[in-house]
Write a protein that holds these residues in place. Structure first.
Motif, PDB file in Angstrom:
ATOM      1  N   UNK A 136      40.741  40.692  32.721  1.00 48.90           N
ATOM      2  CA  UNK A 136      41.757  41.090  31.749  1.00 48.90           C
ATOM      3  C   UNK A 136      43.017  41.627  32.456  1.00 48.90           C
ATOM      4  N   UNK A 137      42.791  42.423  33.518  1.00 44.16           N
ATOM      5  CA  UNK A 137      43.925  42.972  34.260  1.00 44.16           C
ATOM      6  C   UNK A 137      44.747  41.842  34.897  1.00 44.16           C
ATOM      7  N   UNK A 138      44.040  40.831  35.422  1.00 44.60           N
ATOM      8  CA  UNK A 138      44.761  39.707  36.049  1.00 44.60           C
ATOM      9  C   UNK A 138      45.624  38.971  35.035  1.00 44.60           C
ATOM     10  N   UNK A 139      45.051  38.671  33.869  1.00 44.71           N
ATOM     11  CA  UNK A 139      45.826  37.957  32.846  1.00 44.71           C
ATOM     12  C   UNK A 139      46.996  38.803  32.352  1.00 44.71           C
ATOM     13  N   UNK A 140      46.707  40.121  32.166  1.00 46.69           N
ATOM     14  CA  UNK A 140      47.783  40.983  31.678  1.00 46.69           C
ATOM     15  C   UNK A 140      48.877  41.139  32.738  1.00 46.69           C
ATOM     16  N   UNK A 141      48.475  41.155  34.014  1.00 44.75           N
ATOM     17  CA  UNK A 141      49.471  41.265  35.085  1.00 44.75           C
ATOM     18  C   UNK A 141      50.396  40.057  35.096  1.00 44.75           C
ATOM     19  N   UNK A 142      49.807  38.881  34.837  1.00 43.65           N
ATOM     20  CA  UNK A 142      50.654  37.678  34.775  1.00 43.65           C
ATOM     21  C   UNK A 142      51.650  37.770  33.620  1.00 43.65           C
ATOM     22  N   UNK A 143      51.137  38.272  32.463  1.00 43.39           N
ATOM     23  CA  UNK A 143      52.037  38.420  31.324  1.00 43.39           C
ATOM     24  C   UNK A 143      53.125  39.459  31.608  1.00 43.39           C
ATOM     25  N   UNK A 144      52.677  40.581  32.283  1.00 41.77           N
ATOM     26  CA  UNK A 144      53.661  41.604  32.639  1.00 41.77           C
ATOM     27  C   UNK A 144      54.743  41.035  33.564  1.00 41.77           C
ATOM     28  N   UNK A 145      54.271  40.293  34.562  1.00 36.19           N
ATOM     29  CA  UNK A 145      55.216  39.729  35.530  1.00 36.19           C
ATOM     30  C   UNK A 145      56.158  38.742  34.865  1.00 36.19           C
ATOM     31  N   UNK A 146      55.595  37.877  34.001  1.00 32.46           N
ATOM     32  CA  UNK A 146      56.439  36.909  33.316  1.00 32.46           C
ATOM     33  C   UNK A 146      57.436  37.612  32.390  1.00 32.46           C
ATOM     34  N   UNK A 147      56.987  38.695  31.739  1.00 32.28           N
ATOM     35  CA  UNK A 147      57.874  39.440  30.845  1.00 32.28           C
ATOM     36  C   UNK A 147      59.019  40.091  31.642  1.00 32.28           C
TER      37      UNK A 147
END
Length: 465
Positions: A136-147
């Motif tokens: 979950x942290x990995x997926x959220x990190x990708x979303x954070x980075x993309x945001x």
């Protein structure tokens, strides 16, 4: 101006592929949305407090509450799948809103970083296992980075677009200014050529007029010189006339004196004639008495007879002598009358001659005075003529200098006309150079922006990976 066209759809798909979002609606995204939606108010509060701290803002309770509500409303849709082009569009709208609010992007990134850390802890703590939490942290990190990358990229795009608009506006203003300046310069160049032609014509006319004035001044100077010489000769003639008139006046004065003396002599002769007439009258009277006495003596001698005969002879002789004396006296009186008449005529003639001599002497003296005055006037005229002659010569020399100056001006005007032609050619080169410069400026600005975007995109990808 040159622009590099980039397909927005392909750019967004490429972005999703970079962050390995190949299934925008997979179950893990819904799981993340549910976990984060439950803590959205805390996340919004953390974001607002951190933003106020970074930006050194003081918010009262009412202002903080309103700001938290607004951020909560945005966060509710931020992690709502699917993560597709529409989601990217919404995040770009938020990023554009951040830019148009003229707030510092660094403050938003700082607050976003702290709130994202809270979100990562919340997601990890909500997982059933470490493996699930890491996933979950990995997926959220990708979303954070993309945001974050969307925020930075959109902010940069907005900045570049605004810069492009500013550059385009300044470029157009510069182009218009250059065009206007070039047009005015071209018009002024044409006007300068026209004025130069007119000036050349005027200089040509002025040169011809200067030549005419120079010739006229020279001729005038020569004529004045002749007039000065003539005036000098006239002055000498008047001086001679003055001398002659003076001598004539002296002669008339002497003649007048002689006439006066003659008048006095005639007066004396007339007086003596009158005296002689008186004596002649007295002689006539004596003669008459003598005749009477002689007659009486003859009468008495006749009475005496023979005794008085001798006395009678004497009386006859006395009578004859008396008659001769009477005749001589009458002749003398007659001649004295003629002398008196001649004396009267001589006296009248002498008086007339005396008056005539006096009048002629007065006229001669007046003429002499006038001649003297005219001599003085002629002297002044001669002096004026000399000065005028000098002025004429000076004018001729001045006109000659003016002609030399006119020739110099004509040469300068010719050179100025050549410079104006060169200026016109340089203006054309300036126009072409300005167009090339503006095109190069626009192209370089676009290229620089693209290169910068590539560098920033590469740095974002490195941090995300």
């Amino acid at each position: 101006m040159y622009h590099t066209k980039i397909d927005p759809v392909n750019a967004r798909l490429a972005r999703l592929q970079v962050y390995e979002i190949d299934d925008p609606d997979k179950p893990v995204y819904h799981q993340l949305s549910d976990i984060l939606s439950a803590a959205v108010s805390q996340t919004a509060a953390i974001y607002v407090d951190q933003y106020a701290k970074v930006m050194v803002l003081t918010l009262n309770d009412e202002g903080r509450e309103a700001y938290v509500e607004e951020v909560t409303r945005h966060l509710l849709v931020k992690y709502r799948p699917p993560y597709d082009e529409a989601w990217i569009n919404r995040r770009e709208d938020i990023a554009e809103l951040v830019y148009t609010s003229r707030t510092d992007p660094a403050g938003h990134l700082g607050a976003l970083s702290v709130s994202q850390q809270f979100e990562l802890r919340t997601v990890f703590q909500s997982a059933d296992s470490v493996e699930e939490g890491m996933s979950l942290v990995t997926e959220l990190s990708r979303l954070h980075t993309m945001d974050a990358e969307i925020l930075l990229t959109k902010n940069q795009q907005c900045r570049e677009n605004e810069h492009y608009k500013w550059v385009a506006k300044q470029t157009e203003m510069f182009r218009a200014a250059v065009s206007d300046a070039v047009e005015r310069a071209a018009e002024q160049s044409e006007e300068s050529n026209h004025k130069a032609d007119q000036a050349s014509n005027l200089i040509r006319d002025l040169r011809a007029l200067a030549d005419e004035v120079s010739v006229a001044s020279s001729e005038s100077a020569a004529a004045m010189g002749d007039a000065a010489n003539t005036a000098g000769g006239l002055r000498m003639t008047l001086d001679d006339m003055t001398c002659e008139l003076s001598r004539a006046s002296q002669s008339l004065a002497a003649a007048t004196q002689v006439a006066e003396e003659t008048h006095e002599t005639v007066d004396d002769l007339t007086s003596q004639t009158v005296s002689i007439q008186s004596i002649a009258q007295m002689i006539q009277s004596i003669t008459s008495q003598t005749s009477i006495l002689a007659l009486n003596a003859r009468i008495e001698a006749a009475r005496a007879g023979e005794a008085g005969r001798g006395f009678s002879v004497v009386a006859s002789e006395i009578k004859g002598l008396s008659e001769q004396t009477a005749k001589a006296t009458e002749d003398i009186v007659s001649r004295l009358g003629g002398i008196e008449k001649a004396s009267d005529r001589a006296l009248n003639a002498n008086r007339t001659m005396h008056e005539t001599f006096r009048a002629v002497r007065d006229v001669t003296q007046s003429v002499c005075n006038e001649v003297t005055l005219q001599g003085t006037t002629v002297t002044k005229i001669a002096a004026s003529v000399d000065e005028t002659s000098l002025s004429a010569r000076s004018s001729s020399e001045a006109v000659q200098r003016i002609r030399e100056l006119v020739d110099g001006i004509a040469k300068e005007m010719t050179a100025a006309t050549g410079l104006t032609s060169d200026l016109k050619a340089q203006i054309s080169n300036l126009q072409a150079g300005a167009d090339d410069f503006l095109q190069s400026l626009s192209l370089n600005a676009v290229r620089g922006a693209l290169n910068k975007r590539r560098r920033e995109g590469g740095a974002a990808l490195k941090s995300a990976l």
